[in-house]
Design an enzyme around this catalytic site. Structure first.
Site: not given
Length: 196
Positions: A81, A89-91, A122
């Site tokens: 992520n 960042i994927c959050l 994701d």
């Protein structure tokens, strides 16, 4: 316009229990701009990130806390992520799930939790996510290697730096916290100590 008093309160709150939480925040490069901060996260125990210290670049938009902070890893990290190229960042809470009730500390703690529990479905980095799903052993070894290579600070080196700066007449507590805030960069710490 940026809510300065809220940001100041958040900084104080976040840095109150850093040894317990494993997260801290300082002004970026020891500057005075409250919209540009540096976060630090300790790698979670029982993960390949354990023992690592990860630097996060934090930029607060003028609409903060009604808009999410922009965060990205400065320290290279091997994680599904987090981009292995640029630290993006994927959050969800840094995007559409942000709420003004959240704080910079909760965002950093969420990043720490993300290190413990990757979400490969994701991904931010498809290559790392594929490795995580298809060859977990290699993923773990690579993540550990990157932690050793990019996120470890030799404690011996830190002690020597502390000793040197204390010998110059600076108080030990201040020396340690300053070195911590600049990720062990002795020259930067000296500059900050001299200008404070």
């Amino acid at each position: 316009m940026l809510d300065v008093s809220r940001v100041q309160k958040e900084l104080a709150e976040c840095n109150r229990d850093t040894t317990i939480s494993g997260v801290s925040i300082a002004l970026h490069d020891g500057g005075s701009d409250l919209s540009h901060l540096s976060g630090t996260i300790s790698g979670p125990v029982a993960t390949p990130y354990e023992g690592g210290t990860f630097q996060i670049d934090i930029r607060l938009p003028s609409g903060y806390p009604f808009e999410p902070p922009k965060m990205q890893f400065v320290t290279k990290v091997w994680h599904p992520n987090i981009s292995s190229q640029n630290g993006a960042i994927c959050l969800d809470i840094l995007k559409d799930q942000w709420s003004p009730a959240l704080t910079l500390k909760t965002a950093l703690l969420s990043l720490q939790a993300l290190l413990s529990a990757p979400e490969p479905d994701d991904p931010q980095d498809a290559v790392v996510a594929q490795q995580y799903l298809r060859d977990h052993q290699t993923f773990m070894a690579t993540a550990r290697y990157w932690t050793e290579a990019f996120a470890r600070r030799s404690s011996v080196g830190i002690e020597e730096k502390v000793q040197k700066l204390v010998e110059m007449g600076f108080p030990e507590d201040l020396v340690r916290s300053t070195l911590e805030s600049v990720n062990g960069d002795e020259n930067q710490a000296l500059e900050m100590l001299c200008s404070s």
